[in-house]
Design a protein around this motif. Structure first.
Motif, PDB file in Angstrom:
ATOM      1  N   ASP B  22       0.833  -1.184   0.000  1.00 25.73           N
ATOM      2  CA  ASP B  22       0.000   0.000   0.000  1.00 25.73           C
ATOM      3  C   ASP B  22       0.879   1.248   0.000  1.00 25.73           C
ATOM      4  O   ASP B  22       2.071   1.204   0.261  1.00 25.73           O
ATOM      5  CB  ASP B  22      -0.917  -0.001   1.231  1.00 25.73           C
ATOM      6  N   TRP B  23       0.248   2.338  -0.287  1.00 22.22           N
ATOM      7  CA  TRP B  23       0.914   3.638  -0.303  1.00 22.22           C
ATOM      8  C   TRP B  23       1.039   4.131   1.127  1.00 22.22           C
ATOM      9  O   TRP B  23       0.050   4.360   1.817  1.00 22.22           O
ATOM     10  CB  TRP B  23       0.052   4.591  -1.117  1.00 22.22           C
ATOM     11  N   GLU B 149       1.511  14.930  -3.372  1.00 19.31           N
ATOM     12  CA  GLU B 149       0.330  14.324  -3.980  1.00 19.31           C
ATOM     13  C   GLU B 149      -0.834  15.308  -3.999  1.00 19.31           C
ATOM     14  O   GLU B 149      -1.594  15.382  -4.967  1.00 19.31           O
ATOM     15  CB  GLU B 149      -0.069  13.056  -3.221  1.00 19.31           C
ATOM     16  N   ASP B 153      -2.678  16.480  -7.370  1.00 19.00           N
ATOM     17  CA  ASP B 153      -4.124  16.227  -7.446  1.00 19.00           C
ATOM     18  C   ASP B 153      -4.851  17.508  -7.848  1.00 19.00           C
ATOM     19  O   ASP B 153      -4.715  18.547  -7.213  1.00 19.00           O
ATOM     20  CB  ASP B 153      -4.589  15.749  -6.063  1.00 19.00           C
ATOM     21  N   ASP B 300      -6.349   2.657   0.044  1.00 17.97           N
ATOM     22  CA  ASP B 300      -7.099   3.788  -0.505  1.00 17.97           C
ATOM     23  C   ASP B 300      -7.842   3.364  -1.770  1.00 17.97           C
ATOM     24  O   ASP B 300      -7.336   2.581  -2.573  1.00 17.97           O
ATOM     25  CB  ASP B 300      -6.148   4.930  -0.859  1.00 17.97           C
ATOM     26  N   LEU B 301      -9.030   3.919  -1.941  1.00 17.96           N
ATOM     27  CA  LEU B 301      -9.785   3.705  -3.173  1.00 17.96           C
ATOM     28  C   LEU B 301      -9.487   4.854  -4.133  1.00 17.96           C
ATOM     29  O   LEU B 301      -9.093   5.935  -3.702  1.00 17.96           O
ATOM     30  CB  LEU B 301     -11.287   3.643  -2.862  1.00 17.96           C
ATOM     31  N   SER B 302      -9.685   4.618  -5.410  1.00 17.99           N
ATOM     32  CA  SER B 302      -9.354   5.652  -6.392  1.00 17.99           C
ATOM     33  C   SER B 302     -10.400   5.701  -7.492  1.00 17.99           C
ATOM     34  O   SER B 302     -11.140   4.748  -7.722  1.00 17.99           O
ATOM     35  CB  SER B 302      -7.989   5.368  -7.031  1.00 17.99           C
ATOM     36  N   SER B 303     -10.427   6.842  -8.179  1.00 18.38           N
ATOM     37  CA  SER B 303     -11.203   6.973  -9.404  1.00 18.38           C
ATOM     38  C   SER B 303     -10.224   7.289 -10.527  1.00 18.38           C
ATOM     39  O   SER B 303      -9.033   7.487 -10.285  1.00 18.38           O
ATOM     40  CB  SER B 303     -12.231   8.097  -9.270  1.00 18.38           C
ATOM     41  N   ARG B 304     -10.710   7.396 -11.726  1.00 21.98           N
ATOM     42  CA  ARG B 304      -9.792   7.665 -12.837  1.00 21.98           C
ATOM     43  C   ARG B 304      -9.170   9.051 -12.724  1.00 21.98           C
ATOM     44  O   ARG B 304      -8.133   9.315 -13.326  1.00 21.98           O
ATOM     45  CB  ARG B 304     -10.500   7.502 -14.175  1.00 21.98           C
ATOM     46  N   PHE B 305      -9.784   9.921 -11.940  1.00 22.96           N
ATOM     47  CA  PHE B 305      -9.210  11.259 -11.770  1.00 22.96           C
ATOM     48  C   PHE B 305      -7.939  11.230 -10.915  1.00 22.96           C
ATOM     49  O   PHE B 305      -7.240  12.226 -10.814  1.00 22.96           O
ATOM     50  CB  PHE B 305     -10.246  12.199 -11.137  1.00 22.96           C
ATOM     51  N   ASP B 306      -7.704  10.099 -10.295  1.00 22.76           N
ATOM     52  CA  ASP B 306      -6.509   9.981  -9.456  1.00 22.76           C
ATOM     53  C   ASP B 306      -5.313   9.451 -10.232  1.00 22.76           C
ATOM     54  O   ASP B 306      -4.272   9.152  -9.634  1.00 22.76           O
ATOM     55  CB  ASP B 306      -6.792   9.046  -8.271  1.00 22.76           C
ATOM     56  N   ASN B 310      -1.767   8.557  -8.708  1.00 27.98           N
ATOM     57  CA  ASN B 310      -1.423   7.141  -8.600  1.00 27.98           C
ATOM     58  C   ASN B 310      -0.131   6.813  -9.347  1.00 27.98           C
ATOM     59  O   ASN B 310       0.622   5.937  -8.938  1.00 27.98           O
ATOM     60  CB  ASN B 310      -2.577   6.278  -9.101  1.00 27.98           C
ATOM     61  N   ARG B 313       2.448   7.790  -6.957  1.00 22.27           N
ATOM     62  CA  ARG B 313       2.592   6.763  -5.917  1.00 22.27           C
ATOM     63  C   ARG B 313       3.413   5.573  -6.416  1.00 22.27           C
ATOM     64  O   ARG B 313       4.300   5.080  -5.722  1.00 22.27           O
ATOM     65  CB  ARG B 313       1.205   6.273  -5.469  1.00 22.27           C
TER      66      ARG B 313
END
Lengths: 315, 348
Positions: B22-23, B149, B153, B300-306, B310, B313
């Motif tokens: 994990d990050w 980050e 972001d 952590d969960l992510s969306s494509r905007f991340d 990512n 990371r």
């Protein structure tokens, strides 16, 4: 069958439908909020996206919107309903969810269920039935939760005050088990009557404290010697962070006449002033000076209760 | 002389390896890089103390000569025997001055090489004529990688900084990410966005819309962020944000907002916007950083905007893993001192 516990974590009126409320229950940070219809919800105060607290977020028709990136979470399920700027044909994966807690609202408190399995048992506030005007409040006190419960048995005068009343440290017997509580009576006297509690032949008042063997529901009653209730208080307590304790309480004065009450007591009653005070700050010196006495029974009673529970489960 | 112990610095509890999946931004401690530890103008004859990760840096000028040491000048001789491998046992760090900054080496001092000093093409190399109004120090309540980050972001700006930067309304918004083993470059091209309040009310931009081309170039080892946002209508606001890690909970940023080409009073006031933005970011970074110390195993969960974050990371983890294996070299695709004018889009 799982283990768990209902906890009263907030006063009903503290949670509006325009702003979330951050609370701590057993050290875990939660956020409480309502939808437009007034239904209360509880989520872990942690966005699963980037871990920031949700409580500074905004309430939307879809739920609670995280203040950092705008992910919106459904109150009942915790599922993320919206990620800003997604295309209309994009769906949010169902595993994108905040932890949601079951909520029950009753008796002027918001309760959350913490634990595994389906909720069992009655709500902590179920035995609290106010008659007449209520007095309520909230505080975070600088004392470990377990010590707060012990002090409620060994020296409640360090945690509570009844204007016009002196709480003595003369216990009327040993603590006794009543259901899920350990109950202890102690004597009390009216202030300004006589030359002091040491010279009283029989205490005209009784302070009865009920300390939970599990959970945080504390009940306190001020009674006459004939056990006629004068004041009843329900204190919902739970561990906050860093060795502090969260308190939410409601209490009321009974309509019964208090024989022998001094003029000041009657005047406060007429003026509508609160007949009790849950101290929002505790004095470390007073608590440190307390001798450990009735609270010795807590550990034993909890062990017995635990054995009983295990026995029930084995049947 | 004590060795440079990577694992010990990375995680006091020795749990670093188990968390690699994990990050965990609090655990990055990348070596062999130049950190811009201070503005040159801030260093005089009195020693000032700066921290990089857990390592103290005392900076002062001795008869005009810049010095960077592990100990205060008055303790340098008595304590020299306890000097670490960061200074090769001498007590003195390799140090240089460029772009208005004091750059100190962090890592094996034998590997210190001026050719690894990053290029900041819009600043004068000798630091001359950089006005003090362009230089501001802000502090972030999070580990440096988490702060970086946050900078990479883009989607949080619409929620945290709308009052200063503007809302997210625009005709189109394209984000591209490129990377090497040592850098991440994020390019954002926005057309017909609503004008940022700060540019409208202070910068005198009266147009209803403006276009933006913003390039952010991040050096991974030293968390150095070089940014070139160019607004039309409006101005370019080239800036440098070096996120110097001060332990695992805080980072210090001696930032240069090089607004010299913008009209007054915008060029004087714009650098001060950091004092508005930074508390807004800290409101989320402070609790966020604490929660990366939790050992509950939830990722952590992510969306494509991340995607840009990512990518950052992933590259940080790769670089950290390479250093954990003992490889501190720069790969063939890395050249920190290369001229990045074209990368930043400075030539239009």
């Amino acid at each position: 069958m799982g283990d768990g516990q209902w906890w009263a974590v907030s006063l009903t009126e503290a949670v509006g439908n325009n702003k979330p409320l951050s609370v701590v229950c057993e050290g875990e940070e939660l956020v409480l909020f309502r939808n437009a219809a007034g239904r209360a919800f509880a989520l872990e105060d942690r966005c699963p996206h980037r871990r920031v607290p949700l409580s500074p977020g905004v309430l939307t028709p879809g739920g609670l919107q995280c203040p950092y990136h705008g992910w919106t979470f459904d109150g009942a399920s915790g599922v993320c309903r919206e990620i800003p700027n997604l295309h209309a044909d994009e769906r949010v994966p169902s595993r994108h969810a905040a932890r949601a807690f079951l909520v029950a609202e009753a008796d002027g408190f918001i309760h959350v269920w913490r634990g595994s399995g389906a909720p069992t048992g009655v709500l902590p506030s179920a035995a609290y039935r106010p008659i007449g005007r209520e007095y309520s409040g909230s505080a975070v006190v600088n004392i470990v939760h377990g010590t707060y419960l012990e002090t409620m048995l060994d020296g409640p005068e360090c945690l509570l005050a009844f204007p016009g009343v002196t709480i003595t440290d003369f216990f009327l017997g040993d603590p006794r088990r009543e259901g899920e509580h350990l109950v202890l009576d102690r004597g009390g006297v009216w202030k300004g009557k006589g030359i002091g509690p040491a010279f009283v032949r029989d205490h005209p008042l009784v302070l009865r404290t009920r300390v939970p063997l599990a959970g945080g529901a504390i009940f306190v009653e001020l009674l006459t010697a004939a056990e006629v209730p004068l004041v009843t208080i329900f204190i919902a307590s739970t561990a906050n962070r860093r060795g502090t304790t969260s308190l939410n309480w409601r209490g009321f004065r009974h309509a019964h006449h208090a024989p022998g009450a001094p003029f000041a007591w009657r005047l406060r009653r007429t003026a509508g002033r609160a007949p009790f005070e849950v101290l929002p700050e505790v004095k470390g010196k007073s608590i440190a000076a307390l001798r450990v006495a009735p609270s010795l029974e807590l550990a034993t009673s909890r062990m017995r209760q635990g054995a009983e529970c295990r026995g029930e489960h084995n049947e | 002389m004590s060795d440079i112990a990577i694992a010990e610095v990375g995680a006091a509890d020795g749990s670093e390896n188990s968390r690699q999946a994990d990050w965990v931004p609090i655990h990055f401690d990348l070596r062999d890089t130049w950190f811009p530890v201070a503005f040159s103008a801030d260093i005089g004859t009195q020693a000032v103390r700066r921290i990089v990760h857990a390592q103290p840096y005392y900076l002062w000028r001795d008869r005009g000569r810049l010095r960077a040491a592990e100990f205060r000048p008055d303790q340098l001789e008595p304590l020299r025997r306890s000097a670490t491998a960061f200074t090769g046992g001498t007590g003195h760090y390799p140090v240089t001055e460029r772009y208005g900054y004091v750059w100190a080496w962090y890592g094996n001092s034998d590997n210190a090489d001026l050719a690894l000093n990053p290029c900041i093409p819009f600043l004068p190399v000798d630091g001359s004529k950089i006005p003090r109004y362009t230089q501001r120090t802000v502090r972030f309540d999070a580990a440096s990688p988490l702060s970086v980050e946050n900078l990479i972001d883009l989607t949080h700006a619409d929620f945290l900084h709308a009052n200063a930067i503007g809302d997210g309304r625009c005709e189109s918004d394209i984000v591209e990410v490129q990377s090497t083993s040592e850098t991440v470059t994020r390019t954002r091209i926005v057309t017909r966005k609503s004008v940022a309040p700060v540019m409208r009310w202070i910068g005198g931009v009266r147009a209803k819309y403006q276009d933006l081309r913003a390039v952010l170039h991040v050096h991974l080892r030293n968390n150095l962020a070089i940014s070139y946002p160019s607004f039309s209508s409006g101005y370019a606001i080239p800036n440098v944000q070096p996120f110097v890690p001060v332990g695992r909970h805080r980072s210090r940023v001696d930032q240069t907002n090089y607004t010299v080409a913008a009209p007054a009073p915008f060029r004087w006031l714009m650098p001060r916007i950091s004092y508005v933005i930074q508390p807004q970011d800290n409101a989320v970074l402070r609790p966020q950083n604490e929660r990366y110390f939790d050992a509950d195993g939830r990722r952590d969960l992510s969306s494509r905007f991340d995607a840009p974050g990512n990518r950052y990371r992933l590259l940080m983890r790769r670089l950290a893993e390479r250093q954990r294996q003992g490889d501190f070299s720069y790969a063939a695709d890395a050249n920190p001192s290369a001229d990045i004018s074209v990368v930043l889009g400075m030539n239009g």
